[in-house]
Design a protein around this motif. Structure first.
Motif, short mmCIF file in Angstrom:
data_model
loop_
_atom_site.label_atom_id
_atom_site.label_comp_id
_atom_site.label_asym_id
_atom_site.label_seq_id
_atom_site.Cartn_x
_atom_site.Cartn_y
_atom_site.Cartn_z
N MET A 1 24.78 39.99 25.96
CA MET A 1 25.39 39.59 27.23
C MET A 1 26.82 39.09 27.01
SD MET A 1 23.18 40.45 29.30
CE MET A 1 23.40 39.75 30.91
N VAL A 2 27.04 38.39 25.89
CA VAL A 2 28.40 37.94 25.56
C VAL A 2 29.31 39.16 25.42
CG1 VAL A 2 29.85 36.77 23.83
CG2 VAL A 2 27.54 35.89 24.36
N CYS A 3 28.80 40.16 24.69
CA CYS A 3 29.57 41.39 24.47
C CYS A 3 29.82 42.12 25.79
CB CYS A 3 28.80 42.27 23.48
SG CYS A 3 29.67 43.76 23.02
N ARG A 4 28.78 42.20 26.60
CA ARG A 4 28.93 42.89 27.89
C ARG A 4 30.01 42.23 28.74
NH1 ARG A 4 24.39 43.20 32.60
NH2 ARG A 4 25.32 41.20 33.08
N GLY A 5 30.08 40.89 28.67
CA GLY A 5 31.12 40.16 29.41
C GLY A 5 32.51 40.57 28.96
N HIS A 6 32.72 40.63 27.64
CA HIS A 6 34.04 41.05 27.12
C HIS A 6 34.35 42.49 27.54
CE1 HIS A 6 35.11 37.48 24.91
NE2 HIS A 6 33.89 37.43 24.39
N MET A 7 33.33 43.33 27.50
CA MET A 7 33.52 44.72 27.90
C MET A 7 34.02 44.77 29.35
SD MET A 7 32.52 47.00 25.52
CE MET A 7 31.85 46.77 23.87
N PHE A 8 33.26 44.15 30.23
CA PHE A 8 33.59 44.25 31.65
C PHE A 8 34.96 43.64 31.94
CE2 PHE A 8 33.44 43.97 36.16
CZ PHE A 8 32.59 44.98 36.55
N ASN A 9 35.23 42.48 31.33
CA ASN A 9 36.53 41.82 31.58
C ASN A 9 37.70 42.67 31.12
OD1 ASN A 9 35.26 39.68 32.73
ND2 ASN A 9 35.19 38.47 30.83
N ASN A 10 37.43 43.59 30.21
CA ASN A 10 38.51 44.44 29.70
C ASN A 10 38.40 45.88 30.19
OD1 ASN A 10 40.26 42.78 27.69
ND2 ASN A 10 38.13 42.09 27.47
N GLY A 11 37.64 46.08 31.25
CA GLY A 11 37.64 47.38 31.91
C GLY A 11 36.67 48.40 31.37
N MET A 12 35.65 47.94 30.65
CA MET A 12 34.68 48.89 30.09
C MET A 12 33.27 48.53 30.56
SD MET A 12 34.00 51.45 28.07
CE MET A 12 32.32 52.08 27.98
N ILE A 13 32.60 49.46 31.22
CA ILE A 13 31.23 49.20 31.65
C ILE A 13 30.26 49.78 30.62
CG2 ILE A 13 29.45 49.55 33.40
CD1 ILE A 13 31.59 49.58 35.50
N MET A 14 29.57 48.87 29.95
CA MET A 14 28.58 49.22 28.94
C MET A 14 27.39 48.31 29.21
SD MET A 14 29.55 49.44 24.92
CE MET A 14 28.60 50.41 23.78
N ARG A 15 26.18 48.82 29.05
CA ARG A 15 25.01 48.03 29.37
C ARG A 15 24.46 47.37 28.11
NH1 ARG A 15 20.66 46.86 30.79
NH2 ARG A 15 18.77 47.97 31.31
N ALA A 16 23.92 46.16 28.25
CA ALA A 16 23.30 45.47 27.12
C ALA A 16 21.80 45.43 27.32
CB ALA A 16 23.84 44.04 27.01
N VAL A 17 21.06 45.87 26.31
CA VAL A 17 19.60 45.71 26.31
C VAL A 17 19.29 44.87 25.08
CG1 VAL A 17 17.35 46.87 26.23
CG2 VAL A 17 19.28 47.97 27.40
N GLY A 18 19.03 43.58 25.27
CA GLY A 18 18.99 42.67 24.13
C GLY A 18 20.35 42.74 23.46
#
Ligand code: PXG
Length: 461
Positions: free
Chosen positions: A402-419
């Motif tokens: 989820m931490v990683c997903r946050g950085h992704m989204f804040n920088n314009g990348m939509i990636m999903r986190a499963v665990g």
């Protein structure tokens, strides 16, 4: 409307799927307003690269005027009529014939639903009806797998193997049992991948004996698990599953809601993994997500009984064969075929994505990458070991994904986190330069995540 106003209204009135409503209200929801190609824009004007095709569905990309036109024209001509009382409509028939043409050999019939969940509910009713007609009503048990996702209706969630879902509302419903998933990473220690594939398939045979071979109606599985975290089984797994189903005469259901319509570089992944299912669940990519539509492709063996022996199958939905949804599907499939998207993923952009995505392996935070066609995933690792099964993973409570997903989204990348597994399933129209752009963006966001985790003292160097 200002973003803050939209967020306030959203919180006041809109209950989202799979969402902690209270927590979302405190954070404020993101508002997506527009899409074009592989990109989205939010209400603040921020551009996002959609690595998830909406939710595994916008296969032909956003902004397809021809789908909008097909839908508009169908709405003007005939927005709705039902298929119940000896009636049909043109888009539904045309699409049925088209699906029979593009489906694997032996699939000549389709039952339409409004979603993937409804399609899997249809499967449960259809396989039980099949065995009833054959005079074996005691064959009512369906075997599925832990960590599978088959939807969120009562039967869909029961077929699925998500513990959190089962815990809410007394699921699974009777007659549905589960075996382990073919996840080499979590269960394959001490074996080669090929050995593990055979082992994981053998759990089916064990379960058949446990239940009683004359009680088992069907086995259901996603050729590649999607929501469970892009679990790509060893190549030995599915042929062995097929062998076991054949041996005991049980029906095989391939849930291709995610893998259907080109995602793996084949029109249907059943062809890729080497199985001949009796029923195929579809939804999502059939319309590129532009309009809801799902259904079940019905193979010869089941059709021979359901159609061949007559009698009414007492099942169906108002929107089964909805003309507007079928018109959208016809146009989406036309695009997939005319633009040769399946071949492109198989021969060009799929292998390119595989090699570019695998280059992330050398990042200190990445313990494992793999891909198949246009699905891919990577696992975040606390410390790399010499081999896959010697890596040290993060404690699940830290929710590093989820931490990683946050950085992704804040920088314009939509990636999903499963665990702690980060996954993508980009639109099939993505080009080589866009793949480069995406992988560079992912690497940049992994760097930011790494720096963040170091600051928290969560990574071992
Ligand atoms: N089968 C499979 C394999 C799916 O992936 C469904 C059935 C249900 O389809 P509907 O149309 O009823 O949603 C799905 C849906 C995720 C996620 O978090 C995945 C799905 C739905 C919602 C979230 O990856 N897949």
């Amino acid at each position: 409307m200002e973003t803050a106003d939209i967020q306030a209204r959203d919180h006041a009135h809109y209950l989202h799927p799979f969402t902690d409503h209270k927590a979302l209200g405190e954070k404020g929801v993101r508002v997506i307003v527009r899409g074009e190609g592989i990109y989205l824009w939010d209400s603040e004007g921020k551009k996002l690269l959609d690595g998830m095709s909406g939710l595994w569905c916008v296969n032909t990309g956003y902004g397809r005027t021809s789908i909008a036109k097909a839908v508009y024209e169908q709405m003007e001509t005939l927005p709705f009529y039902n298929s119940f009382f000896n009636t049909t409509n043109l888009p539904a028939v045309t699409l049925a014939a088209k699906l029979a043409e593009i489906a694997p050999p032996g699939f000549k019939h389709v039952f339409y639903t409004g979603s993937g969940s409804e399609a899997n509910d249809t499967n449960v009713r259809m396989v039980r009806r099949y065995w009833d007609v054959l005079g074996q009503p005691q064959r009512d048990v369906i075997i599925s797998r832990h960590n599978a996702y088959h939807g969120s209706t009562m039967a869909g969630a029961s077929l699925g193997g998500m513990e959190g879902m089962h815990a809410q509302g007394g699921l699974p419903i009777p007659g549905i049992v589960h075996i382990g998933q073919p996840d080499y990473l979590s269960a394959g220690r001490g074996m080669t991948e090929e050995q593990f594939g055979i082992r994981a398939a053998s759990w089916l045979e064990t379960k058949i004996h446990e239940v009683g071979a004359d009680r088992v109606a069907a086995f259901i599985g996603e050729p590649i698990q999607g929501a469970g975290g892009v679990v790509i089984p060893p190549s030995t797994y599915w042929p062995e599953i097929q062998r076991i189903c054949d041996k005991y005469g049980i029906l095989l259901i391939a849930d291709e809601v995610i893998t259907g319509f080109g995602r793996t570089g084949r029109m249907f992944a059943s062809e890729l993994v080497g199985i001949r299912p009796d029923l195929i669940t579809f939804a999502k990519g059939v319309t590129s997500g532009y309009v809801p539509l799902g259904g079940v492709l019905v193979g010869q063996r089941v059709a021979d009984v359901l159609v061949g022996q007559g009698g009414e199958f007492q099942h169906g939905f108002t929107y089964s064969g909805h003309p507007v949804a079928c018109a959208a599907a016809l146009e989406s499939i036309r695009i997939v075929q005319d633009e040769r998207l399946v071949q492109r993923v198989a021969e060009d952009t799929g292998p390119y994505l595989a090699s570019r995505f695998a280059s992330l392996d050398n990042h200190p935070l990445v313990g494992f990458t793999n891909s198949c066609g246009f699905v891919a995933g990577l696992n975040l690792v606390r410390r790399k070991g010499a081999t896959l099964h010697q890596h040290e993973w993060f404690e699940p409570e830290k929710a590093v994904g989820m931490v990683c997903r946050g950085h992704m989204f804040n920088n314009g990348m939509i990636m999903r986190a499963v665990g702690d597994r980060m996954i993508i399933a980009p639109p099939l129209v993505m080009t080589r330069p866009q793949i480069d752009e995406m992988v560079a963006l992912i690497r940049h966001c992994l760097d930011l995540t790494y720096a963040d985790l170091r600051e928290r003292g969560w990574v071992k160097e």
